[in-house]
Design an enzyme around this catalytic site. Structure first.
Site, PDB file in Angstrom:
ATOM      1  N   ASP C 308      -8.393   5.099   9.217  1.00 33.08           N
ATOM      2  CA  ASP C 308      -7.330   5.000   8.158  1.00 33.08           C
ATOM      3  C   ASP C 308      -7.685   5.951   6.958  1.00 33.08           C
ATOM      4  OD1 ASP C 308      -5.164   3.482   9.122  1.00 33.08           O
ATOM      5  OD2 ASP C 308      -6.430   1.641   8.780  1.00 33.08           O
ATOM      6  N   ALA C 379       4.657  -7.034 -10.925  1.00 31.29           N
ATOM      7  CA  ALA C 379       5.638  -6.395  -9.803  1.00 31.29           C
ATOM      8  C   ALA C 379       6.937  -6.369 -10.188  1.00 31.29           C
ATOM      9  CB  ALA C 379       5.542  -7.650  -8.629  1.00 31.29           C
TER      10      ALA C 379
END
Lengths: 203, 553, 688
Positions: C308, C379
């Site tokens: 990754d 958020a």
């Protein structure tokens, strides 16, 4: 249960057919055809390089023979072949197979050396190895030039000719190595002895 | 020119000739076994035999074909010998004894060509031609076919098919062995080897005696005897007999002929797996071991070891004058390293250490270069072992030519290296431990042990040469050696074909920098060491009691 | 986006070097010896054919020594038993090393009670998959499971040894919790996913203790080869007796047994399982748990590594590389604002903005800002910033969030901003918009270019992998162009851009079809199919239960770079086996030269020429070989446990070195060793 057996069976049928075919083709046609060719291109050699004197076959130039009397004593007028485990019997080729430490072989070598030295009137140290050892085939047609050399004097005196005469014939019968480096120098005993008889009379 | 110089030149000429044929012959064999087209003559064969030449076989079927052909061969050859006196061209020979007939039948079918009989006084021309010579072709062809099947195992990916045994055997004969044999026969005849249907000639010798010189179709049989690494001579004395091997250059040619196919098959292998360097590595190992074998034997033979040899002054006992020491040693090393077993000098009379070399040569498992086909598959099996150990040492699951060597592969390869030593050691032990076995020895002491050891080594490895002092034409030896030859031939073939089937089914791991390269000198060196060490360790004790005990005393 | 900044990847603990952990400490040796004696049970030994043969030989020689006592006979018998014992010690020591770790793990299993959602308490041992438990701060999580409700910080040091707490929350890729770990704050509801006795900790205990160890394919193959060699040598010796009898040199059973034991590959036979256990142990030391030995072996074979991008090739966080001013804002003004807005931002991105302001614009770092109110990232807002005492509000955040904020504050967003954002995105970077609102109105000051930074040393690492024959493929969600740019910078071989889970799976299948073994790391539930398909699937411990189930290894440090170490450990394991096999067989040569002359020189004096070591007497020669054979096992235990030195490089170079050390060394060493032992042995009365 019988499936593998059947499959195997098929292979066996094929094998039998193949074997019959091979026997005919490779076992009969091939050697027979080759024999035909051989008999055309080199009939004498194909039949064993037989040497004849006055039409009578006296041997093969490739096969050694013994030059001894009926009792087995060496005939002094002929060059002698090597010892033979087969007694130069064409139907029983082979060697002694005695091992390198075999007491039997030690005894035989000792005995032969003494006999050869005495027979040719030379010191034992002059006797070369091939004179005291048996060949592999028991039919070795050759001796070494060294073995021939120690026999010259004896043959010459037996035949009452100068040693140089015999020496010349030995030289004629001597072959060097093939192509100069393959194998070893040889003296073909039968050819030499035939030449002796031919040129110096069959004493 | 000194004998030593001449010896070197002979060897050099041989090497040059072998190098010259390596590529063309190897490439030709690769074409023979990969070409899709059948020759017309071959089609006729397939029709007559009743096989579908385009249907490829799985390994068990391939194996069954090979075994069936061999089994029928044994039966036929046994029958021919037993019924000899009733058949034409018998030259007046009697039927062969059952024990000897069994032994000889197995011997020729297994490409061993051990001879417990005296050819010129046992086998008539029919048996020689239609029996023995046929098996000379077929056993060689079977060996090549099995080797090719193994090579296909390496070359193919993801298939369960190994080719068709009938096609491979047929092509080996039609396209390879037969043409070579025909040409060779002509050369042989011109050089003086006999080729006639005449049973023999009676001559009156100069000394007044008589001599019977048996003859027959020798050249045609002699050709395939060497080309197919068979080694069964027409005469008892084999290639020491002047009618089989009349001159030094013919003897050198015979050495070349027996080495030609085994030394070129690695090229075929390299071709078929798509990397000729892989073939070079294999041939490099074969050549190194071969050179060591020739070198040591020549050296030991020149040094005249042994009491009798020293007394005579040279190792000329059991040696022909025309060949001389170096050529005899070259022949002896070549015949024991190729599973041929024909001899132009008698190994039994070699110097103790020289004899040890011929023994050790066979113990190598006939892989340097070995018999036709069997040499290549034997070496590849050993390569599998070497790759396994080496592969671990580079930190990967070992793989050879992209084929992983896992549990099943190693089981087969391990059994392979176990089989022949088991046959040889157990056989020799039984013979030494029984009076029937000991009765055959000509020599006593360590040399007697060597004779028996040589017999089982020769039989188990399908060589066929002998320390011929052993009287092996007894029921005990006929049966025991017959079994040794049969097991020594067919158990390995089963294992080889099973491995071939297993390999063909695998995919192929791509080559990366992490792959252990099997075409470099490092691997060749490792494989050479593996062969020497495994064999050396297996046979060291018995060699110590046989030739070493004799040679070091 | 998640609501908590993920903890920075746990700093890898210093790799456990052999020196840091003594191979044979006194407290390990005691239990190991006890274990070694227990292992004398032939029923267990049958599985090790080579050692079993030695065991049989020991029994026989003991019987012979009893029946016909002699110093020589007894010494041989004793040393044969010692040979078996040493072999067992090797295995027991290897197993013992896991035991300490297992003990620690067992401590973590002390929880006995679990609180279910309805408030009732049950024994933790009765929990079955599907049950839900409530765990609050200070409690130990009763079993493996997924957080289905809430968020908490959890201390996982019991398993990972890492003391920094980690965040576990419902949903997403960080929902998995492990039984035996402790909740430090908040309250979570955990749905149990593992059966009793099969929890992660249970499996770990079994693994490190070697209880569930099964022979790996490679080990089996090697065992077959060793068995075959054993049979060959057995045959060689069994058949030797008839030859010896024929030669008039009949040998005693004791001598023949000694010869067999010396010839069969006892060294590797004794160390084989220890090597395997130690290989697993080396992984454990690096905080990786392999679920099977097969996976460790496969690691050595890996041909393709899927890595990754984020966290493995690049630093997990992007760094500011450039400030792009818009709307006439000066660079200095922008840098100043960027620094102010990031002062309280402790994320790596935030720190990097401050650093960039300092290094590129010479702004000194301000330590305090009286009267300023920092606005943390949430958020909801997807922005963070600072409200200054002068009334200015600075905000930085995602382009969308920031521009919306500017508009709501009554400002305008020019097309210039959009262009800057797009061009940064296109180059593979992440744009962070910096805006201000205050008395002068709201406007965008500029865009901060956040860029992926390739970890230091990665290029060298990949070059090394290439030399090892391993292909590296970078997996990223980035677009092709961005991905290629980073790939080129990092030096990986290939790229899978805009990778979906299906793409990954397809890539793995493709590589495997080509015959390559694939290794990858993953943590998300998305990764599970790919992890399962890969030959070596390393799940991050921070990942989901699904990922951990699918993979065959778990990295407790959740450090994806470790994949490379795992490969090396796998290789080292195989190399150690191969090298010791070579060594073991090479030893035989010297043993022959010791024993054969001893057996037969009496009858054939010429064979004494083979006694190249000039050993004292036949008895001392045979005994010395046996003693050497036993002692070499002990001497090699540390090597078996530590593994043969592995330096990444080409296969040829590695083989050359190992052949030299273990092949040639294996031939030479016993000549010296046996000679030295002989010098000692010859002092024993009854031998000399």
């Amino acid at each position: 249960m019988s499936a593998p057996l059947l499959r195997s069976g098929r292979q066996y049928v094929a094998a039998v057919r193949a074997m019959v075919l091979a026997t005919v083709a490779l076992g009969l046609l091939y050697p027979l055809l080759m024999t035909g060719v051989a008999q055309v291109i080199a009939p004498d050699r194909a039949d064993g390089s037989i040497v004849s004197v006055d039409g009578a076959p006296v041997g093969s130039s490739l096969i050694g023979q013994s030059f001894t009397d009926a009792a087995g004593n060496p005939l002094p007028r002929y060059f002698q072949s090597r010892p033979s485990a087969a007694d130069y019997d064409g139907t029983a080729s082979g060697g002694s197979n005695l091992g390198p430490n075999s007491p039997e072989l030690v005894a035989a070598v000792t005995e032969r050396r003494a006999a050869v030295a005495a027979f040719n009137g030379v010191p034992e140290s002059d006797v070369p190895a091939d004179a005291v050892t048996a060949s592999a085939s028991g039919l070795d047609p050759d001796i070494s030039p060294e073995y021939a050399a120690i026999q010259v004097q004896r043959v010459a005196s037996e035949r009452g000719v100068p040693a140089a005469e015999v020496q010349r014939l030995v030289a004629d019968a001597t072959d060097g190595r093939d192509a100069g480096f393959i194998g070893a120098p040889t003296v073909n005993v039968l050819e030499l002895n035939l030449a002796l008889d031919r040129e110096l009379g069959a004493g | 020119m000194s004998a030593t110089t001449a010896g070197w030149l002979q060897f050099a000429l041989l090497v040059v000739a072998l190098v010259a044929v390596y590529r063309p012959l190897g490439d030709w064999m690769a074409r023979v076994f990969t070409s899709p087209a059948h020759w017309r003559a071959e089609r006729l064969v397939y029709r007559a035999v009743g096989v579908d030449a385009d249907a490829e076989q799985r390994w068990p079927v391939y194996l069954r074909s090979v075994l069936a052909l061999s089994a029928v061969g044994v039966l036929l050859l046994y029958g021919l010998q037993r019924l000899q006196s009733l058949l034409p061209l018998d030259n007046g020979m009697a039927a062969v004894e059952p024990g000897s007939a069994w032994n000889t039948a197995v011997s020729f079918v297994t490409n061993t060509n051990w001879q417990g009989y005296v050819g010129e006084s046992t086998m008539g021309n029919l048996v020689q031609m239609a029996g023995l010579a046929v098996q000379n072709f077929l056993s060689a062809a079977v060996g090549i076919a099995v080797a090719i099947a193994l090579v296909r195992g390496f070359a193919r990916v993801g298939t369960d098919r190994l080719g068709n045994a009938w096609v491979d055997v047929t092509r080996a004969v039609v396209r390879l062995l037969l043409p070579l044999a025909v040409v060779t026969t002509v050369v042989f005849v011109l050089a003086g080897i006999v080729q006639t249907l005449k049973a023999g000639t009676d001559v009156s010798t100069l000394a007044g005696g008589s001599q019977y010189l048996p003859t027959g179709p020798v050249a045609s049989q002699e050709a395939i005897k060497e080309i197919g690494t068979n080694g069964g001579g027409f005469y008892n004395a084999n290639s020491a007999h002047p009618f089989e091997d009349p001159s030094a250059w013919i003897s050198l040619l015979q050495v070349f002929l027996m080495l030609m196919i085994p030394f070129s098959l690695p090229r075929t292998f390299g071709r078929m797996v798509g990397n000729t360097k892989q073939g070079l590595a294999i041939v490099g190992v074969m050549a190194s071991l071969y050179a060591i074998g020739v070198g040591l034997l020549t050296l030991f033979q020149a040094r005249a070891g042994g009491a009798a040899t020293a007394l005579a002054g040279a190792a000329t006992e059991g040696q022909e004058v025309r060949f001389g020491g170096p050529l005899s040693a070259l022949f002896g090393a070549s015949t024991t390293l190729t599973s041929t077993g024909s001899v132009n000098s008698l190994h039994d009379s070699y110097t103790p250490l020289g004899g040890a070399v011929t023994l050790f040569n066979m113990m190598l498992g006939e892989v340097a270069p070995g018999g036709v086909g069997s040499g290549l598959y034997g070496m590849l099996m050993l390569a599998v072992i070497a790759v396994f150990v080496a592969g671990l040492m580079v930190g990967r699951t070992p793989e050879y030519l992209g084929k992983k060597l896992g549990r099943r592969e190693m089981t087969l390869a391990s059994l392979y290296i176990l089989t022949t030593p088991a046959i040889v050691l157990v056989g020799t032990a039984v013979a030494i431990g029984t009076s029937a076995g000991r009765a055959g020895m000509l020599n006593d002491g360590p040399h007697g042990l060597s004779e028996v050891l040589y017999a089982f080594t020769s039989a188990g490895n399908n060589n066929g040469s002998a320390f011929a002092g052993l009287s092996a034409n007894t029921d005990f030896y006929n049966i025991a050696l017959g079994l040794a030859m049969a097991f020594g031939r067919f158990l390995p073939i089963v294992l080889v074909l099973a491995l071939a089937g297993r390999l063909a089914q695998q995919g192929r791991t791509p080559v990366t920098a992490g792959t252990f390269p099997t075409h470099r000198p490092l691997f060749a060196g490792l494989l050479t060491a593996v062969v020497l060490v495994v064999v050396g360790l297996t046979y060291f004790p018995v060699l110590a009691l046989g030739p070493f005990a004799e040679g070091l005393s | 986006m998640t609501t908590l900044t993920p903890p920075a990847p746990a700093p890898a603990r210093p790799p456990a070097t052999p020196g840091t952990r003594s191979l044979l400490t006194a407290d390990q040796l005691g239990p190991a010896l006890a274990g070694a004696f227990r292992k004398l049970d032939p029923r267990g030994l049958v599985k090790q054919p080579v050692i079993f043969v030695v065991w049989v030989g020991s029994v026989f020689s003991t019987v012979l020594a009893v029946a016909d006592p002699s110093v020589f006979g007894w010494l041989i018998a004793i040393w044969l038993w010692l040979t078996v014992l040493f072999a067992n010690v090797a295995e027991a020591v290897a197993e013992g090393r896991g035991k300490a770790q297992a003990a620690t793990l067992r401590k973590a299993k002390t929880t006995t009670q679990a609180v279910l959602e309805d408030g009732s308490e049950v024994s933790a041992a009765t929990l079955v998959p599907g049950m839900r438990c409530v765990v609050v701060a200070g409690q130990v999580i009763p079993g493996d499971g997924d957080v289905v409700e809430g968020i908490a910080s959890v201390d996982e040091s019991a398993i990972t040894g890492e003391s920094a707490p980690v965040i576990r929350e419902s949903g997403g890729d960080r929902s998995a919790v492990t039984g035996g770990t402790t909740v430090l704050s908040d309250r979570i509801v955990v749905e149990i996913t593992s059966k009793p006795g099969e929890t992660f900790i249970d499996r770990m205990i079994a693994l490190v203790e070697g209880a569930s160890r099964q022979k790996t394919p490679n080990e089996v193959a090697l065992n077959i080869l060793l068995s075959s060699l054993t049979i060959v040598f057995l045959l060689a010796v069994v058949t030797l007796q008839p030859f010896a009898v024929y030669s008039g040199a009949e040998q005693s059973m004791t001598v023949l047994i000694a010869l067999v034991v010396c010839l069969i590959p006892t060294t590797i036979g004794a160390l084989l399982s220890a090597i395997g256990i130690a290989g697993m142990d080396r992984l454990v030391q690096r905080n990786v748990l392999a679920m099977s030995g097969r996976a460790v072996e496969a690691a050595g074979d890996v041909g393709t590594l899927l890595l990754d991008k984020t966290g493995t090739i690049t630093l997990g966080n992007r760094q500011a590389s450039e400030f792009v001013a818009v709307g006439g804002c000066s660079d200095a003004e922008l840098a100043d604002a960027a620094q102010l807005a990031s002062l309280a931002d402790e994320t790596p991105e935030g720190r990097s903005i401050v650093v960039l302001a300092k290094t590129a614009y010479g702004l000194r770092e301000r330590t305090d800002l009286p009267g300023a109110v920092f606005v943390p990232f949430t958020a909801q807002t997807r922005m963070s910033g600072v409200d200054l005492p002068d009334g200015r509000q600075l905000r930085k955040g995602a382009a969308g969030a920031c521009t919306t904020w500017v508009r709501t504050q009554g400002g305008e967003v020019t097309a210039e901003v959009g262009d800057a954002v797009d061009s940064i995105s296109a180059s593979g970077g992440t744009p962070l918009v910096l805006a201000v609102a205050g008395p002068d109105g709201a406007r965008v000051l500029g865009v901060i270019h956040l860029k992926d930074v390739v970890k230091e040393g990665m290029r060298e690492r990949f070059d090394e992998l290439r030399r090892m024959g391993i292909r590296t493929v970078m997996i990223t969600g980035d677009n092709e162009r961005t991905a290629r740019a980073i790939a080129a910078e990092a030096g990986v071989d290939d790229v899978l851009a805009e990778a979906t889970p299906e793409d990954k799976l397809a890539l793995i299948a493709r590589e495997q079809e080509g015959g390559r073994l694939v290794a990858m790391t993953g943590d998300g539930t998305n990764d599970a199919p790919a992890l399962a398909q890969a030959d070596v699937g390393v799940a991050m411990n921070t990942g989901t239960s699904a990922a951990k189930e699918a993979g065959n290894m778990v990295d407790l440090d959740s450090n994806p770079t470790k994949l490379i170490e795992i490969v090396e450990i796998g290789k080292q394991l195989l190399i150690t086996r191969g090298s010791l096999t070579t060594f073991s067989i090479a030893n035989d040569l010297a043993k022959y030269f010791a024993i054969i002359p001893a057996m037969f020189a009496g009858v054939f004096p010429g064979l004494d020429k083979l006694n190249v070591m000039q050993l004292h007497s036949p008895e001392s020669a045979i005994l010395s070989a046996v003693v050497f054979n036993a002692l070499i096992i002990v001497a090699l235990v540390p090597l078996a446990l530590r593994g043969v030195k592995y330096t990444p490089g080409s296969a040829s170079a590695m083989l050359q070195r190992n052949l030299l050390v273990y092949g040639v060394g294996g031939v030479v060493l016993p000549f010296v060793g046996i000679k030295l032992i002989d010098l000692l042995v010859s002092l024993i009365p009854g031998i000399a």
